[in-house]
Design a protein around this motif. Structure first.
Motif, mmCIF file in Angstrom:
data_model
loop_
_atom_site.group_PDB
_atom_site.id
_atom_site.type_symbol
_atom_site.label_atom_id
_atom_site.label_comp_id
_atom_site.label_asym_id
_atom_site.label_seq_id
_atom_site.Cartn_x
_atom_site.Cartn_y
_atom_site.Cartn_z
ATOM 1 N N ALA A 166 -19.570 28.643 -19.490
ATOM 2 C CA ALA A 166 -21.023 28.409 -19.783
ATOM 3 C C ALA A 166 -21.140 27.014 -20.345
ATOM 4 C CB ALA A 166 -21.470 29.406 -21.111
ATOM 5 N N GLY A 167 -20.361 26.459 -21.293
ATOM 6 C CA GLY A 167 -20.739 25.058 -21.720
ATOM 7 C C GLY A 167 -20.513 24.082 -20.516
ATOM 8 N N LEU A 168 -19.591 24.359 -19.235
ATOM 9 C CA LEU A 168 -19.583 23.322 -18.339
ATOM 10 C C LEU A 168 -20.793 23.508 -17.361
ATOM 11 C CD1 LEU A 168 -15.682 23.952 -17.289
ATOM 12 C CD2 LEU A 168 -16.772 21.995 -18.101
ATOM 13 N N ASP A 169 -21.472 24.753 -17.181
ATOM 14 C CA ASP A 169 -22.705 24.770 -16.506
ATOM 15 C C ASP A 169 -23.804 23.853 -17.023
ATOM 16 O OD1 ASP A 169 -21.610 26.748 -14.601
ATOM 17 O OD2 ASP A 169 -22.307 28.347 -15.925
ATOM 18 N N GLU A 170 -23.329 23.555 -18.321
ATOM 19 C CA GLU A 170 -24.697 22.732 -18.754
ATOM 20 C C GLU A 170 -24.527 21.167 -18.658
ATOM 21 O OE1 GLU A 170 -27.415 24.027 -20.341
ATOM 22 O OE2 GLU A 170 -26.486 25.710 -20.059
ATOM 23 N N VAL A 171 -23.502 20.861 -17.929
ATOM 24 C CA VAL A 171 -23.037 19.641 -17.717
ATOM 25 C C VAL A 171 -23.100 19.203 -16.231
ATOM 26 C CG1 VAL A 171 -21.188 17.850 -17.867
ATOM 27 C CG2 VAL A 171 -21.095 19.834 -19.631
ATOM 28 N N THR A 172 -23.549 17.899 -15.867
ATOM 29 C CA THR A 172 -23.550 17.509 -14.286
ATOM 30 C C THR A 172 -22.453 17.080 -14.274
ATOM 31 O OG1 THR A 172 -26.068 16.821 -14.713
ATOM 32 C CG2 THR A 172 -24.613 15.716 -12.937
ATOM 33 N N PRO A 173 -21.712 17.297 -13.140
ATOM 34 C CA PRO A 173 -20.394 16.999 -12.560
ATOM 35 C C PRO A 173 -20.418 15.415 -12.432
ATOM 36 C CG PRO A 173 -21.074 18.674 -11.168
ATOM 37 C CD PRO A 173 -22.336 18.240 -11.940
ATOM 38 N N GLY A 174 -19.410 14.811 -13.247
ATOM 39 C CA GLY A 174 -19.185 13.450 -13.090
ATOM 40 C C GLY A 174 -19.366 12.949 -14.554
ATOM 41 N N ASP A 175 -20.203 13.841 -15.580
ATOM 42 C CA ASP A 175 -20.386 13.349 -16.886
ATOM 43 C C ASP A 175 -19.043 13.721 -17.808
ATOM 44 O OD1 ASP A 175 -22.802 12.437 -16.271
ATOM 45 O OD2 ASP A 175 -23.821 14.278 -17.125
ATOM 46 N N ASP A 176 -19.025 13.097 -18.857
ATOM 47 C CA ASP A 176 -18.205 13.464 -19.883
ATOM 48 C C ASP A 176 -18.571 14.428 -20.615
ATOM 49 O OD1 ASP A 176 -16.916 11.165 -18.892
ATOM 50 O OD2 ASP A 176 -17.322 9.813 -20.702
ATOM 51 N N VAL A 177 -17.488 15.070 -21.182
ATOM 52 C CA VAL A 177 -17.540 16.336 -22.086
ATOM 53 C C VAL A 177 -16.409 16.033 -23.275
ATOM 54 C CG1 VAL A 177 -18.435 18.071 -20.695
ATOM 55 C CG2 VAL A 177 -15.818 17.880 -21.086
ATOM 56 N N VAL A 178 -16.788 16.427 -24.507
ATOM 57 C CA VAL A 178 -15.766 16.385 -25.501
ATOM 58 C C VAL A 178 -15.032 17.663 -25.578
ATOM 59 C CG1 VAL A 178 -15.497 15.992 -28.005
ATOM 60 C CG2 VAL A 178 -17.163 14.716 -26.919
ATOM 61 N N LEU A 179 -13.687 17.730 -25.459
ATOM 62 C CA LEU A 179 -13.124 19.081 -25.332
ATOM 63 C C LEU A 179 -12.379 19.012 -26.808
ATOM 64 C CD1 LEU A 179 -12.616 21.494 -23.462
ATOM 65 C CD2 LEU A 179 -10.583 20.189 -22.873
ATOM 66 N N GLY A 180 -12.720 20.067 -27.553
ATOM 67 C CA GLY A 180 -11.892 20.309 -28.820
ATOM 68 C C GLY A 180 -10.696 20.889 -28.737
ATOM 69 N N VAL A 181 -9.512 20.810 -28.960
ATOM 70 C CA VAL A 181 -8.157 21.267 -28.772
ATOM 71 C C VAL A 181 -7.501 21.308 -30.002
ATOM 72 C CG1 VAL A 181 -8.179 20.435 -26.285
ATOM 73 C CG2 VAL A 181 -7.045 19.519 -28.015
ATOM 74 N N GLU A 182 -6.489 22.457 -30.019
ATOM 75 C CA GLU A 182 -5.389 22.536 -31.231
ATOM 76 C C GLU A 182 -4.179 21.885 -30.432
ATOM 77 O OE1 GLU A 182 -3.222 25.804 -33.790
ATOM 78 O OE2 GLU A 182 -5.324 26.053 -33.058
ATOM 79 N N ARG A 183 -3.581 20.885 -31.334
ATOM 80 C CA ARG A 183 -2.560 20.242 -30.816
ATOM 81 C C ARG A 183 -1.482 20.281 -31.868
ATOM 82 N NH1 ARG A 183 -3.078 14.598 -27.577
ATOM 83 N NH2 ARG A 183 -4.036 16.065 -25.827
ATOM 84 N N ASP A 184 -0.425 20.816 -31.634
ATOM 85 C CA ASP A 184 0.748 20.894 -32.919
ATOM 86 C C ASP A 184 0.310 21.299 -34.205
ATOM 87 O OD1 ASP A 184 2.717 20.198 -31.033
ATOM 88 O OD2 ASP A 184 2.025 17.974 -31.139
ATOM 89 N N GLY A 185 -0.995 22.169 -34.197
ATOM 90 C CA GLY A 185 -1.288 22.764 -35.497
ATOM 91 C C GLY A 185 -2.523 21.831 -35.814
ATOM 92 N N ALA A 186 -2.883 20.616 -35.157
ATOM 93 C CA ALA A 186 -3.821 19.950 -35.540
ATOM 94 C C ALA A 186 -5.429 20.111 -34.648
ATOM 95 C CB ALA A 186 -3.458 18.537 -35.830
ATOM 96 N N GLU A 187 -6.240 19.772 -35.129
ATOM 97 C CA GLU A 187 -7.714 19.709 -34.220
ATOM 98 C C GLU A 187 -7.596 18.369 -33.781
ATOM 99 O OE1 GLU A 187 -9.586 22.330 -33.453
ATOM 100 O OE2 GLU A 187 -8.301 24.017 -34.825
ATOM 101 N N GLN A 188 -8.071 18.246 -32.550
ATOM 102 C CA GLN A 188 -8.441 17.025 -31.782
ATOM 103 C C GLN A 188 -9.732 17.159 -31.042
ATOM 104 O OE1 GLN A 188 -5.245 14.161 -30.224
ATOM 105 N NE2 GLN A 188 -3.597 15.285 -31.536
ATOM 106 N N ASP A 189 -10.388 15.928 -30.885
ATOM 107 C CA ASP A 189 -11.475 15.861 -29.952
ATOM 108 C C ASP A 189 -10.997 15.011 -28.683
ATOM 109 O OD1 ASP A 189 -13.236 17.716 -31.022
ATOM 110 O OD2 ASP A 189 -14.124 16.112 -32.225
ATOM 111 N N LEU A 190 -11.065 15.212 -27.516
ATOM 112 C CA LEU A 190 -10.810 14.728 -26.630
ATOM 113 C C LEU A 190 -11.974 14.547 -25.536
ATOM 114 C CD1 LEU A 190 -7.378 16.814 -25.428
ATOM 115 C CD2 LEU A 190 -7.575 14.710 -26.964
ATOM 116 N N THR A 191 -12.010 13.332 -24.941
ATOM 117 C CA THR A 191 -13.163 12.962 -23.875
ATOM 118 C C THR A 191 -12.528 13.026 -22.478
ATOM 119 O OG1 THR A 191 -14.419 11.574 -25.489
ATOM 120 C CG2 THR A 191 -14.742 11.350 -23.335
ATOM 121 N N VAL A 192 -13.136 14.002 -21.635
ATOM 122 C CA VAL A 192 -12.606 14.146 -20.508
ATOM 123 C C VAL A 192 -13.859 14.346 -19.455
ATOM 124 C CG1 VAL A 192 -12.003 15.798 -18.872
ATOM 125 C CG2 VAL A 192 -11.120 15.741 -21.334
ATOM 126 N N THR A 193 -13.853 13.305 -18.237
ATOM 127 C CA THR A 193 -14.740 13.008 -17.342
ATOM 128 C C THR A 193 -14.439 14.190 -16.344
ATOM 129 O OG1 THR A 193 -14.554 10.671 -17.532
ATOM 130 C CG2 THR A 193 -15.460 11.556 -15.597
#
Length: 383
Positions: free
Chosen positions: A216-243
């Motif tokens: 549903a979050g991706l449905d709000e995005v136009t293909p080609g735009d950036d999104v901020v993907l929040g992930v848990e990596r090695d027990g820590a929260e990180q925000d990743l920018t993905v095109t």
């Protein structure tokens, strides 16, 4: 018995009154040529051909038992056979159903380890219920029969899981999921950004609790735009920018996920010796039919096909013409076809079968309800 003209008996064929005509060299040459041609044609007809033939396969009632009614009968030696439901639900009320929801399949010949003969290919070209294609287009160029079987089984398992998520969600259940990254598509915006074992927690600041939340979050995005993907990596929260990229008209992250669902209801699907992903829509409908008080089908036999995504989208499949003929053969009067396959349906519908176009699980559910209620005249078709 009498005749109004003379007939030569075989013994009279070379009598003095009827001498044999001399045989010319041209006649001998022609006879030999015809014989050689016939022998060559006969040899060609039994030579393996680099083609695959698709034909109507068996159908299976997803509301019934594995293998059909015969599975519930006793063996000749008197031992009882347990009837195994194709779709079984535990942990929630279920209700009696009437009618049938038949998944459809194709039988493919000519793949790895299963050559077809040229004569079979020629015959299949003229059969409306069959199709002929180069074998590599159906089976791939390098795959073995064992690899094909493993791939089809994996697709079936994924189909069962996605259908269960979609059906339970349509019935109002929440299906939490842990979405773990296992890789990124080469050349995608996620390559070099996400890492294996990242766990997706949010998208553009919105929490991801279910797989549908991410989609549903991706449905709000136009293909080609950036999104901020929040992930848990090695027990820590990180925000990743993905095109994002374009994934069939919707934004796509370009990541491969291993979803682990926590189902609120235990659904078991046992289709028997069937592989592939194209039965998802019929599995989802069977779950809904069994878990609702309404008798959606009203005794009608409805067949169909289509992949099912976790967010209820019906996807395209292969061999839809063969599947329609299989449905007709097994007494279905109605056929649910993915909207994206409609171009293959038009002009190829078997007599006595009515095709309904569906793009979502909601479309398919509404269709069987209308069919069961005798109010199907306004349903969309592929024409």
């Amino acid at each position: 018995m009498t005749f109004d003209h003379d007939i030569l008996a075989p013994d009279d064929a070379a009598s003095p009154e009827h001498p044999a005509a001399p045989v010319s060299g041209r006649s001998v040459t022609l006879g030999i040529s015809l014989l050689v041609t016939a022998l060559l044609a006969a040899v060609l007809l039994v030579l393996p051909a680099p083609y695959a033939i698709r034909a109507p396969g068996p159908t299976q009632d997803t509301l019934g038992v594995q293998g059909g009614e015969a599975a519930a009968e006793d063996e000749p030696d008197g031992e009882s056979v347990t009837a195994v439901p194709v779709v079984a639900v535990d942990g929630a009320p279920t209700f009696d159903t009437t009618g049938q929801l038949r998944l459809t399949t194709i039988s493919a010949f000519g793949g790895p380890g299963s050559d077809v003969l040229l004569g079979d290919v020629l015959q299949a070209w003229y059969a409306p219920e069959r199709s002929v294609q180069p074998a590599e287009l159906i089976f791939g160029e390098e795959s073995t029969s064992e690899e094909q079987e493993r791939m089809l089984q994996a697709q079936m398992e994924g189909s069962e899981e996605s259908a269960t998520v979609a059906a339970l969600t349509a019935l109002g259940y929440e299906v939490p999921a842990t979405l773990t990254v296992i890789g990124a598509a080469e050349g995608s915006g996620a390559e070099g950004v996400v890492e294996p074992d990242d766990v997706v927690r949010s998208i553009d600041g919105e929490p991801v609790v279910t797989h549908q939340d991410l989609l549903a979050g991706l449905d709000e995005v136009t293909p080609g735009d950036d999104v901020v993907l929040g992930v848990e990596r090695d027990g820590a929260e990180q925000d990743l920018t993905v095109t994002t990229g374009d994934g069939d008209g919707r934004a796509a992250l370009g990541i491969y996920l291993d979803p682990q669902y926590r189902f609120p209801v235990d659904v078991t699907i046992r289709p028997g010796n069937i592989g592939g992903s194209s039965a998802g829509t019929m599995f989802a409908l069977a779950i809904i039919d069994k878990m609702t008080k309404e008798d959606e089908l009203g005794g009608e036999i409805v067949a169909g096909t289509g992949t099912m995504s976790v967010d209820g989208r019906v996807g395209p499949i292969g061999g839809i013409r063969q599947k329609m003929f299989g449905a007709q053969r097994d007494d279905a009067r109605w056929f649910l076809a993915p909207a994206s396959n409609c171009d293959e349906v038009v002009g190829h519908v078997p007599d006595g079968l009515r095709v309904v176009r569906v793009a979502t699980l909601d479309d398919a559910r509404s269709a069987i309800e209308a069919i069961g209620a005798g109010a199907a005249d306004g349903l969309p078709t592929c024409s």
